[in-house]
Scaffold this active site. Structure first.
Site, PDB file in Angstrom:
ATOM      1  CG  ASP A  92      50.491  21.093  58.447  1.00 40.25           C
ATOM      2  OD1 ASP A  92      51.059  20.081  58.908  1.00 40.25           O
ATOM      3  OD2 ASP A  92      50.995  21.813  57.564  1.00 40.25           O
ATOM      4  CG  PHE A 124      61.246  10.239  51.934  1.00 42.78           C
ATOM      5  CD1 PHE A 124      61.635  11.165  50.979  1.00 42.78           C
ATOM      6  CD2 PHE A 124      61.045  10.668  53.237  1.00 42.78           C
ATOM      7  CE1 PHE A 124      61.833  12.505  51.326  1.00 42.78           C
ATOM      8  CE2 PHE A 124      61.233  11.992  53.597  1.00 42.78           C
ATOM      9  CZ  PHE A 124      61.630  12.917  52.637  1.00 42.78           C
ATOM     10  CD  GLN A 135      64.651   9.084  52.278  1.00 35.78           C
ATOM     11  OE1 GLN A 135      64.092   8.161  52.858  1.00 35.78           O
ATOM     12  NE2 GLN A 135      65.049   8.996  51.019  1.00 35.78           N
ATOM     13  CE1 TYR A 223      55.439   5.347  57.272  1.00 37.13           C
ATOM     14  CE2 TYR A 223      55.963   3.020  57.488  1.00 37.13           C
ATOM     15  CZ  TYR A 223      55.026   4.035  57.404  1.00 37.13           C
ATOM     16  OH  TYR A 223      53.675   3.730  57.450  1.00 37.13           O
ATOM     17  CE  LYS A 227      53.537   5.490  60.442  1.00 36.71           C
ATOM     18  NZ  LYS A 227      52.319   6.269  60.713  1.00 36.71           N
TER      19      LYS A 227
HETATM   20  P1  NDP Z   1      48.391   8.497  51.950  1.00 35.94           P
HETATM   21  O1  NDP Z   1      49.693   9.050  51.481  1.00 35.94           O
HETATM   22  O2  NDP Z   1      47.421   8.007  50.958  1.00 35.94           O
HETATM   23  O3  NDP Z   1      47.651   9.556  52.895  1.00 35.94           O
HETATM   24  C1  NDP Z   1      48.348  10.206  53.913  1.00 35.94           C
HETATM   25  C2  NDP Z   1      47.461  11.276  54.488  1.00 35.94           C
HETATM   26  O4  NDP Z   1      48.198  11.977  55.510  1.00 35.94           O
HETATM   27  C3  NDP Z   1      47.055  12.334  53.447  1.00 35.94           C
HETATM   28  O5  NDP Z   1      45.760  12.773  53.727  1.00 35.94           O
HETATM   29  C4  NDP Z   1      48.057  13.437  53.702  1.00 35.94           C
HETATM   30  O6  NDP Z   1      47.628  14.720  53.290  1.00 35.94           O
HETATM   31  C5  NDP Z   1      48.119  13.364  55.219  1.00 35.94           C
HETATM   32  N1  NDP Z   1      49.225  14.138  55.745  1.00 35.94           N
HETATM   33  C6  NDP Z   1      50.545  14.073  55.456  1.00 35.94           C
HETATM   34  N2  NDP Z   1      51.219  15.017  56.119  1.00 35.94           N
HETATM   35  C7  NDP Z   1      50.312  15.689  56.876  1.00 35.94           C
HETATM   36  C8  NDP Z   1      50.378  16.775  57.759  1.00 35.94           C
HETATM   37  N3  NDP Z   1      51.539  17.398  58.019  1.00 35.94           N
HETATM   38  N4  NDP Z   1      49.252  17.191  58.367  1.00 35.94           N
HETATM   39  C9  NDP Z   1      48.070  16.591  58.110  1.00 35.94           C
HETATM   40  N5  NDP Z   1      47.921  15.582  57.241  1.00 35.94           N
HETATM   41  C10 NDP Z   1      49.038  15.139  56.632  1.00 35.94           C
HETATM   42  O7  NDP Z   1      48.813   7.350  52.964  1.00 35.94           O
HETATM   43  P2  NDP Z   1      47.959   6.151  53.620  1.00 35.94           P
HETATM   44  O8  NDP Z   1      46.524   6.429  53.564  1.00 35.94           O
HETATM   45  O9  NDP Z   1      48.504   4.905  53.063  1.00 35.94           O
HETATM   46  O10 NDP Z   1      48.498   6.251  55.123  1.00 35.94           O
HETATM   47  C11 NDP Z   1      47.681   6.611  56.221  1.00 35.94           C
HETATM   48  C12 NDP Z   1      48.388   6.164  57.494  1.00 35.94           C
HETATM   49  O11 NDP Z   1      48.538   4.741  57.478  1.00 35.94           O
HETATM   50  C13 NDP Z   1      49.811   6.725  57.616  1.00 35.94           C
HETATM   51  O12 NDP Z   1      50.065   7.061  58.970  1.00 35.94           O
HETATM   52  C14 NDP Z   1      50.687   5.544  57.208  1.00 35.94           C
HETATM   53  O13 NDP Z   1      51.975   5.616  57.734  1.00 35.94           O
HETATM   54  C15 NDP Z   1      49.885   4.372  57.735  1.00 35.94           C
HETATM   55  N6  NDP Z   1      50.167   3.091  57.109  1.00 35.94           N
HETATM   56  C16 NDP Z   1      49.895   2.882  55.777  1.00 35.94           C
HETATM   57  C17 NDP Z   1      50.128   1.637  55.209  1.00 35.94           C
HETATM   58  C18 NDP Z   1      49.808   1.339  53.799  1.00 35.94           C
HETATM   59  O14 NDP Z   1      50.069   0.189  53.356  1.00 35.94           O
HETATM   60  N7  NDP Z   1      49.237   2.256  53.031  1.00 35.94           N
HETATM   61  C19 NDP Z   1      50.716   0.538  56.013  1.00 35.94           C
HETATM   62  C20 NDP Z   1      50.943   0.870  57.377  1.00 35.94           C
HETATM   63  C21 NDP Z   1      50.671   2.094  57.912  1.00 35.94           C
HETATM   64  P3  NDP Z   1      48.035  15.344  51.819  1.00 35.94           P
HETATM   65  O15 NDP Z   1      47.064  14.763  50.837  1.00 35.94           O
HETATM   66  O16 NDP Z   1      47.887  16.800  52.057  1.00 35.94           O
HETATM   67  O17 NDP Z   1      49.448  14.910  51.546  1.00 35.94           O
END
Ligand code: NDP
Length: 306
Positions: A92, A124, A135, A223, A227
């Site tokens: 985590d 969010f 947030q 956010y 980033k």
């Molecule tokens: P998802 O919400 O689908 O997945 C996010 C992942 O991060 C989940 O596995 C979640 O776990 C995990 N997570 C959140 N908080 C923690 C924590 N405290 N410790 C460990 N794991 C954690 O998002 P995406 O797959 O879309 O995003 C992945 C990355 O890509 C992020 O950094 C996001 O900002 C970045 N991104 C995404 C874009 C998009 O269009 N989707 C665009 C640009 C960047 P859990 O299931 O437990 O919540």
């Protein structure tokens, strides 16, 4: 099914027993010689797609990490059902204790890590009515401070030739361009260090708490600021590694996966998670001997202007 490292160990132990040698010491050395890749937030979305792509292309053990053990193990089981071999470790990014335990595990079992993908992140929804102050606090705690804490513990463990990929976002560039000139200059400068960056991130949270962030040149996006922190931190670490470990050829980069259909971005996004994994995996598997990109922000496998 056993991991490749475990199979190698067993072969070694059998051979040592054949020679009448004690296996203990050499077994440890054997485990340490196998490569290992670690992905945070690997249980779904882009992180899971990164793990899946690494299974096909990375020669070594792959650890899917997740904050929730149940969700993490479920993801590992789904990959196993596809015939893919992945290991699990809980991590985590907002829990320094869990980061320290994981870092110690990889140090003891592998002598470090070869590939680290900092993918975990939160956002969010636009329609979320949570106060901006909250947030800002919650978003930065995961996306910036969490990623920074993982790097604090793991960067010293990254082996020579290692690759570190920090999943940032194109929103970092957009938000940088919305910052006041003084802030923009600091985030782009070559002499900003981790302490200054962290103080700026803390300042944003503090100002957002009072609704005064825009007065000091910050954009209205928690956010986006988080980033900016991830991208700038990647550049800081790249410069530091080049200075402190010049012979180790470790490459550190930030990237954007694109706009990807996940729980975070919703179903309208044009890219699949597999498409989103392309650039992070490209950076994670930059070939041995490569010297660039390093300390860059990369999207569509191409270095972008910061
Ligand atoms: P998802 O919400 O689908 O997945 C996010 C992942 O991060 C989940 O596995 C979640 O776990 C995990 N997570 C959140 N908080 C923690 C924590 N405290 N410790 C460990 N794991 C954690 O998002 P995406 O797959 O879309 O995003 C992945 C990355 O890509 C992020 O950094 C996001 O900002 C970045 N991104 C995404 C874009 C998009 O269009 N989707 C665009 C640009 C960047 P859990 O299931 O437990 O919540």
């Amino acid at each position: 099914m056993r991991s490749r490292a475990a199979q190698k160990c067993i072969q070694l132990v059998v051979f040592q027993q054949f020679l009448g040698l004690s296996p203990t010491h050499s077994t440890t050395i054997s485990m340490m010689s196998s490569k290992v890749a670690v992905v945070t937030g690997g249980n779904k979305g882009i992180g899971l797609a990164i793990v899946r792509a690494l299974c096909e292309r990375f020669r070594g053990d792959i650890y899917l990490t997740a904050r929730d053990e149940g969700r993490g193990r479920e993801a590992v089981a789904s990959l196993s059902a596809e015939g893919l071999k992945v290991d699990f470790h809980r991590l985590d990014v907002t829990d320094v204790g869990s980061i320290a335990v994981a870092a110690d595990f990889f140090k003891r079992k592998y002598g470090g890590v070869d590939v680290l993908v900092n993918n975990a992140g939160i956002a969010f929804k636009v329609a979320d009515t949570t106060p901006f102050a909250t947030q800002a606090d919650v978003t930065l705690r995961t996306n910036y401070f969490g990623t920074r804490d993982v790097l604090t513990h793991f960067l010293p463990l990254v082996k020579a030739g290692g690759r570190v990929v920090n999943v940032s976002s194109f929103v970092s560039v957009r938000s940088l361009n919305k910052c006041g000139a003084r802030l923009r200059e600091r985030f782009r400068s070559d002499d900003i260090g981790e302490d200054e960056l962290t103080a700026l991130m803390e300042r944003f949270v503090e100002l957002a708490g009072k609704g005064e962030h825009e007065r000091e040149g910050w954009p209205q996006t928690a956010y986006g600021v988080s980033k900016i922190g991830v991208t700038t931190l990647s550049m800081i670490h790249a410069r530091r590694l080049s200075k402190e470990r010049p012979d180790d050829q470790i490459l550190v980069n930030a990237c954007c996966p694109g706009w990807v259909r996940t729980d975070m971005a919703g179903p309208q996004a044009p890219k699949s998670p597999e498409d989103g994994a392309v650039t992070p995996v490209f950076l994670a598997l930059l070939p041995a001997g490569a010297s660039e990109p390093h300390g860059k922000f990369v999207s569509d496998e191409t270095v972008q202007t910061w």
